[in-house]
Design an enzyme around this catalytic site. Structure first.
Site, PDB file in Angstrom:
ATOM      1  N   SER A 261      17.274  28.293 -21.136  1.00  0.00           N
ATOM      2  CA  SER A 261      17.843  29.583 -20.720  1.00  0.00           C
ATOM      3  C   SER A 261      18.462  30.310 -21.905  1.00  0.00           C
ATOM      4  CB  SER A 261      18.901  29.358 -19.649  1.00  0.00           C
ATOM      5  OG  SER A 261      19.608  30.562 -19.448  1.00  0.00           O
TER       6      SER A 261
ATOM      7  N   HIS B  89      13.518  30.990 -20.105  1.00  0.00           N
ATOM      8  CA  HIS B  89      14.198  31.485 -18.906  1.00  0.00           C
ATOM      9  C   HIS B  89      15.123  32.632 -19.312  1.00  0.00           C
ATOM     10  CE1 HIS B  89      15.777  30.853 -14.793  1.00  0.00           C
ATOM     11  NE2 HIS B  89      16.977  31.137 -15.299  1.00  0.00           N
TER      12      HIS B  89
ATOM     13  N   ASP C  86      17.877  35.396 -17.946  1.00  0.00           N
ATOM     14  CA  ASP C  86      18.821  35.676 -16.859  1.00  0.00           C
ATOM     15  C   ASP C  86      19.321  37.106 -16.899  1.00  0.00           C
ATOM     16  OD1 ASP C  86      19.242  33.049 -15.506  1.00  0.00           O
ATOM     17  OD2 ASP C  86      19.822  32.431 -17.526  1.00  0.00           O
TER      18      ASP C  86
ATOM     19  N   MET D  98      21.651  39.892 -15.109  1.00  0.00           N
ATOM     20  CA  MET D  98      22.787  39.997 -14.171  1.00  0.00           C
ATOM     21  C   MET D  98      23.281  41.435 -14.131  1.00  0.00           C
ATOM     22  SD  MET D  98      24.926  36.693 -15.366  1.00  0.00           S
ATOM     23  CE  MET D  98      24.144  35.124 -15.720  1.00  0.00           C
TER      24      MET D  98
ATOM     25  N   HIS E 126      14.669  35.573 -14.293  1.00  0.00           N
ATOM     26  CA  HIS E 126      15.531  35.292 -13.135  1.00  0.00           C
ATOM     27  C   HIS E 126      16.452  36.488 -12.935  1.00  0.00           C
ATOM     28  CE1 HIS E 126      19.094  32.615 -11.549  1.00  0.00           C
ATOM     29  NE2 HIS E 126      18.603  33.395 -10.603  1.00  0.00           N
TER      30      HIS E 126
ATOM     31  N   MET F 149      19.310  38.231 -11.200  1.00  0.00           N
ATOM     32  CA  MET F 149      20.501  38.091 -10.350  1.00  0.00           C
ATOM     33  C   MET F 149      21.031  39.491 -10.128  1.00  0.00           C
ATOM     34  SD  MET F 149      21.971  34.737 -12.255  1.00  0.00           S
ATOM     35  CE  MET F 149      20.866  34.982 -13.627  1.00  0.00           C
TER      36      MET F 149
ATOM     37  N   MET G 131      19.214  27.163  -7.173  1.00  0.00           N
ATOM     38  CA  MET G 131      20.407  27.240  -8.009  1.00  0.00           C
ATOM     39  C   MET G 131      21.271  26.002  -7.755  1.00  0.00           C
ATOM     40  SD  MET G 131      20.050  29.842  -9.837  1.00  0.00           S
ATOM     41  CE  MET G 131      21.581  29.544 -10.731  1.00  0.00           C
TER      42      MET G 131
ATOM     43  N   ASP H  98      18.080  25.202 -11.606  1.00  0.00           N
ATOM     44  CA  ASP H  98      18.824  25.962 -12.625  1.00  0.00           C
ATOM     45  C   ASP H  98      20.330  25.790 -12.447  1.00  0.00           C
ATOM     46  OD1 ASP H  98      19.697  27.895 -14.408  1.00  0.00           O
ATOM     47  OD2 ASP H  98      18.922  29.604 -13.262  1.00  0.00           O
TER      48      ASP H  98
HETATM   49  C1  DX5 Z   1      23.367  30.916 -14.325  1.00  0.00           C
HETATM   50  C2  DX5 Z   1      21.989  31.108 -14.884  1.00  0.00           C
HETATM   51  C3  DX5 Z   1      21.467  29.929 -15.615  1.00  0.00           C
HETATM   52  C4  DX5 Z   1      22.313  29.500 -16.783  1.00  0.00           C
HETATM   53  C5  DX5 Z   1      22.297  28.005 -16.778  1.00  0.00           C
HETATM   54  O1  DX5 Z   1      23.648  31.892 -13.395  1.00  0.00           O
HETATM   55  O2  DX5 Z   1      21.051  31.420 -13.859  1.00  0.00           O
HETATM   56  O3  DX5 Z   1      20.100  30.091 -15.994  1.00  0.00           O
HETATM   57  O4  DX5 Z   1      21.855  29.964 -18.032  1.00  0.00           O
HETATM   58  O5  DX5 Z   1      23.175  27.555 -17.733  1.00  0.00           O
HETATM   59  P1  DX5 Z   1      23.575  26.006 -17.857  1.00  0.00           P
HETATM   60  O6  DX5 Z   1      22.286  25.260 -18.081  1.00  0.00           O
HETATM   61  O7  DX5 Z   1      24.495  25.995 -19.014  1.00  0.00           O
HETATM   62  O8  DX5 Z   1      24.220  25.603 -16.561  1.00  0.00           O
HETATM   63 ZN    ZN Z   2      18.873  31.377 -14.396  1.00  0.00          ZN
END
Ligand code: DX5
Ligand code: ZN
Length: 216
Positions: free
Chosen positions: A6, A31, A33, A35, A64, A66, A135, A173
């Site tokens: 990620s 990956h 993310d 947000m 991903h 969010m 998740m 994840d």
């Molecule tokens: C959290 C993200 C993850 C995050 C995971 O909301 O969706 O992808 O980067 O991070 P770790 O592996 O540090 O828990």
């Molecule tokens: Zn993620």
């Protein structure tokens, strides 16, 4: 095991060497993310950053989202060169239509479940999706502790996939490391996402190899 490091835990002030490390590693995907500060209590980065990352990255992008109303952004995600667009079950009022539109745009479609959303909510969509992202932390931040109930959910999802003949992959994840990764592998996960476990290590390539070597 397939591994999707990620980017959220990478050094945002100097992304190119981080992505070059991923390119030469045994990682299968990157990956990404996104947000929005509404669906989750944090804001990460948006499409201009993903486009810049895609120019350097040789691995398929596992995006991903969010965010609320992910349907609005399907063409932008496609234009970023995404291999897979993951939308949250909790953010989609008309999930069946969202999944069809992701496919029409030429991407693989993933559906993500928050820790408190039961696997059973996917019974009527599981045959249409390419991947389910479970998740194992509440989304929004890297570096959180793994929620142990995610192992049971992974087993339940494996059962649902096998009983319906769905081809969906299981991705997990949040809080993934060697020990939680081992348990997820034996519960039936196909892809592990790892942020801080990979990017927070002195030798991220070794960490990716450790996760890669985990077997079902
Ligand atoms: C959290 C993200 C993850 C995050 C995971 O909301 O969706 O992808 O980067 O991070 P770790 O592996 O540090 O828990
Ligand atoms: Zn993620």
């Amino acid at each position: 095991m397939k591994v999707s490091p990620s980017l959220l835990s990478a050094n945002f002030a100097n992304l190119t060497p981080e992505i070059e490390m991923i390119n030469k590693s045994s990682a299968d995907y990157l990956h990404i993310d996104v947000m929005d500060g509404v669906f989750v209590p944090n804001i990460s980065f948006g499409f201009p950053v993903i486009k810049a990352v895609e120019k350097v990255c040789e691995k398929p992008l596992d995006v991903h989202l969010m965010i609320v109303e992910p349907d609005k952004w399907i063409s932008q995600v496609r234009d970023c060169g995404a291999w897979l667009m993951n939308v949250h079950y909790e953010a989609c009022t008309h999930l069946n239509s969202t999944v069809s539109r992701i496919h029409q745009a030429g991407m693989k479609a993933g559906v993500t479940l928050n820790p408190s959303t039961p696997v059973a909510m996917l019974e009527d969509i599981i045959e249409d999706v390419d991947l389910v992202l479970l998740m194992s932390v509440n989304p929004g931040f890297g570096g959180q502790a793994f929620i142990p109930n995610s192992i049971k959910k992974t087993r339940q999802l494996r059962h649902l996939i096998e009983s319906t003949g769905s081809k969906a992959l299981i991705e997990v994840d949040g809080g993934v490391n060697e020990s939680t990764g081992k348990e997820l592998a034996s519960a039936g996960a196909d892809i592990l996402v790892a942020g801080s476990y990979v990017f927070g290590a002195p030798d991220p390539i070794e960490r990716i190899n450790i996760l890669k070597s985990l077997c079902k």
